[in-house]
Scaffold this motif. Sequence first.
Motif, PDB file in Angstrom:
ATOM      1  N   MET A 231       0.819  -1.196   0.000  1.00  0.00           N
ATOM      2  CA  MET A 231       0.000   0.000   0.000  1.00  0.00           C
ATOM      3  C   MET A 231       0.867   1.267   0.000  1.00  0.00           C
ATOM      4  N   PHE A 232       2.170   1.102   0.095  1.00  0.00           N
ATOM      5  CA  PHE A 232       3.064   2.253   0.158  1.00  0.00           C
ATOM      6  C   PHE A 232       3.291   2.885  -1.205  1.00  0.00           C
ATOM      7  N   TYR A 233       2.727   2.317  -2.255  1.00  0.00           N
ATOM      8  CA  TYR A 233       2.884   2.865  -3.596  1.00  0.00           C
ATOM      9  C   TYR A 233       1.802   3.887  -3.933  1.00  0.00           C
ATOM     10  N   VAL A 234       0.724   3.955  -3.163  1.00  0.00           N
ATOM     11  CA  VAL A 234      -0.390   4.866  -3.447  1.00  0.00           C
ATOM     12  C   VAL A 234       0.055   6.341  -3.407  1.00  0.00           C
ATOM     13  N   PRO A 235       0.831   6.778  -2.407  1.00  0.00           N
ATOM     14  CA  PRO A 235       1.278   8.181  -2.440  1.00  0.00           C
ATOM     15  C   PRO A 235       2.131   8.511  -3.661  1.00  0.00           C
ATOM     16  N   GLY A 236       2.918   7.568  -4.125  1.00  0.00           N
ATOM     17  CA  GLY A 236       3.730   7.801  -5.322  1.00  0.00           C
ATOM     18  C   GLY A 236       2.864   7.950  -6.561  1.00  0.00           C
ATOM     19  N   ILE A 237       1.820   7.138  -6.648  1.00  0.00           N
ATOM     20  CA  ILE A 237       0.892   7.246  -7.773  1.00  0.00           C
ATOM     21  C   ILE A 237       0.176   8.590  -7.733  1.00  0.00           C
ATOM     22  N   PHE A 238      -0.264   8.990  -6.534  1.00  0.00           N
ATOM     23  CA  PHE A 238      -0.928  10.290  -6.392  1.00  0.00           C
ATOM     24  C   PHE A 238       0.008  11.428  -6.772  1.00  0.00           C
ATOM     25  N   ALA A 239       1.252  11.372  -6.312  1.00  0.00           N
ATOM     26  CA  ALA A 239       2.235  12.408  -6.664  1.00  0.00           C
ATOM     27  C   ALA A 239       2.466  12.446  -8.169  1.00  0.00           C
ATOM     28  N   ALA A 240       2.504  11.277  -8.816  1.00  0.00           N
ATOM     29  CA  ALA A 240       2.686  11.237 -10.270  1.00  0.00           C
ATOM     30  C   ALA A 240       1.484  11.834 -10.990  1.00  0.00           C
ATOM     31  N   LEU A 241       0.282  11.588 -10.492  1.00  0.00           N
ATOM     32  CA  LEU A 241      -0.917  12.168 -11.100  1.00  0.00           C
ATOM     33  C   LEU A 241      -0.939  13.684 -10.966  1.00  0.00           C
ATOM     34  N   VAL A 242      -0.571  14.181  -9.791  1.00  0.00           N
ATOM     35  CA  VAL A 242      -0.527  15.630  -9.579  1.00  0.00           C
ATOM     36  C   VAL A 242       0.522  16.254 -10.487  1.00  0.00           C
ATOM     37  N   THR A 243       1.673  15.617 -10.597  1.00  0.00           N
ATOM     38  CA  THR A 243       2.744  16.130 -11.445  1.00  0.00           C
ATOM     39  C   THR A 243       2.326  16.133 -12.922  1.00  0.00           C
ATOM     40  N   SER A 244       1.685  15.056 -13.361  1.00  0.00           N
ATOM     41  CA  SER A 244       1.276  15.006 -14.773  1.00  0.00           C
ATOM     42  C   SER A 244       0.162  16.007 -15.063  1.00  0.00           C
ATOM     43  N   ALA A 245      -0.750  16.222 -14.123  1.00  0.00           N
ATOM     44  CA  ALA A 245      -1.787  17.244 -14.321  1.00  0.00           C
ATOM     45  C   ALA A 245      -1.156  18.626 -14.400  1.00  0.00           C
ATOM     46  N   GLY A 246      -0.177  18.885 -13.551  1.00  0.00           N
ATOM     47  CA  GLY A 246       0.525  20.161 -13.594  1.00  0.00           C
ATOM     48  C   GLY A 246       1.259  20.363 -14.902  1.00  0.00           C
ATOM     49  N   ALA A 247       1.907  19.312 -15.394  1.00  0.00           N
ATOM     50  CA  ALA A 247       2.614  19.417 -16.673  1.00  0.00           C
ATOM     51  C   ALA A 247       1.633  19.671 -17.812  1.00  0.00           C
ATOM     52  N   TYR A 248       0.469  19.041 -17.752  1.00  0.00           N
ATOM     53  CA  TYR A 248      -0.539  19.259 -18.795  1.00  0.00           C
ATOM     54  C   TYR A 248      -1.014  20.710 -18.783  1.00  0.00           C
ATOM     55  N   TYR A 249      -1.327  21.240 -17.588  1.00  0.00           N
ATOM     56  CA  TYR A 249      -1.780  22.627 -17.515  1.00  0.00           C
ATOM     57  C   TYR A 249      -0.682  23.600 -17.920  1.00  0.00           C
ATOM     58  N   LEU A 250       0.544  23.258 -17.618  1.00  0.00           N
ATOM     59  CA  LEU A 250       1.658  24.144 -17.952  1.00  0.00           C
ATOM     60  C   LEU A 250       1.964  24.126 -19.445  1.00  0.00           C
ATOM     61  N   LEU A 251       1.937  22.960 -20.058  1.00  0.00           N
ATOM     62  CA  LEU A 251       2.415  22.834 -21.432  1.00  0.00           C
ATOM     63  C   LEU A 251       1.347  22.553 -22.478  1.00  0.00           C
ATOM     64  N   GLY A 252       0.307  21.815 -22.128  1.00  0.00           N
ATOM     65  CA  GLY A 252      -0.582  21.329 -23.162  1.00  0.00           C
ATOM     66  C   GLY A 252      -1.969  21.912 -23.210  1.00  0.00           C
ATOM     67  N   SER A 253      -2.446  22.482 -22.149  1.00  0.00           N
ATOM     68  CA  SER A 253      -3.839  22.928 -22.106  1.00  0.00           C
ATOM     69  C   SER A 253      -4.039  24.198 -22.924  1.00  0.00           C
ATOM     70  N   ARG A 254      -5.018  24.166 -23.787  1.00  0.00           N
ATOM     71  CA  ARG A 254      -5.356  25.326 -24.617  1.00  0.00           C
ATOM     72  C   ARG A 254      -6.743  25.863 -24.269  1.00  0.00           C
ATOM     73  N   ALA A 255      -7.345  25.364 -23.201  1.00  0.00           N
ATOM     74  CA  ALA A 255      -8.713  25.752 -22.852  1.00  0.00           C
ATOM     75  C   ALA A 255      -8.823  27.248 -22.579  1.00  0.00           C
ATOM     76  N   ALA A 256      -7.861  27.823 -21.879  1.00  0.00           N
ATOM     77  CA  ALA A 256      -7.925  29.249 -21.566  1.00  0.00           C
ATOM     78  C   ALA A 256      -7.785  30.089 -22.833  1.00  0.00           C
ATOM     79  N   GLN A 257      -6.948  29.659 -23.758  1.00  0.00           N
ATOM     80  CA  GLN A 257      -6.780  30.410 -25.004  1.00  0.00           C
ATOM     81  C   GLN A 257      -8.026  30.343 -25.868  1.00  0.00           C
ATOM     82  N   ASN A 258      -8.799  29.257 -25.742  1.00  0.00           N
ATOM     83  CA  ASN A 258     -10.029  29.140 -26.513  1.00  0.00           C
ATOM     84  C   ASN A 258     -11.101  30.116 -26.043  1.00  0.00           C
ATOM     85  N   LEU A 259     -10.951  30.659 -24.855  1.00  0.00           N
ATOM     86  CA  LEU A 259     -11.909  31.634 -24.349  1.00  0.00           C
ATOM     87  C   LEU A 259     -11.649  33.042 -24.870  1.00  0.00           C
TER      88      LEU A 259
END
Length: 113
Positions: free
Chosen positions: A1-29
Amino acid sequence: MFYVPGIFAALVTSAGAYYLLGSRAAQNLSVLESQSDNRRRVFFRRSNGLMMLLLGIGLFAGVYAVDSNHPTKAFFLIWMCDCVLLLVIVSLVLIDLRLTMKMRESRREQRAS
């Protein structure tokens, strides 16, 4: 069960990378709001993405790099930085929400006239 925090940290990091580099939703407004408001929205969302990226790294470091059974200054510093990053993220989300409310209000005024 000690792998769950690592998975959560990876999800937060990947969401942050997406918002930083890939998201175009704000520009579409850009067709719905003023150019200056849209530039601010894009800046705040990218800043939020950077903060989420740093938070994911901080969560990973807080769980795996320091020993919670024997807390040191590093343990305190890492978790304090994570708390500050979370506060900054919430603040940026509230700013984005305020910009959205402003956009909706101006669209309502345009429809009324």
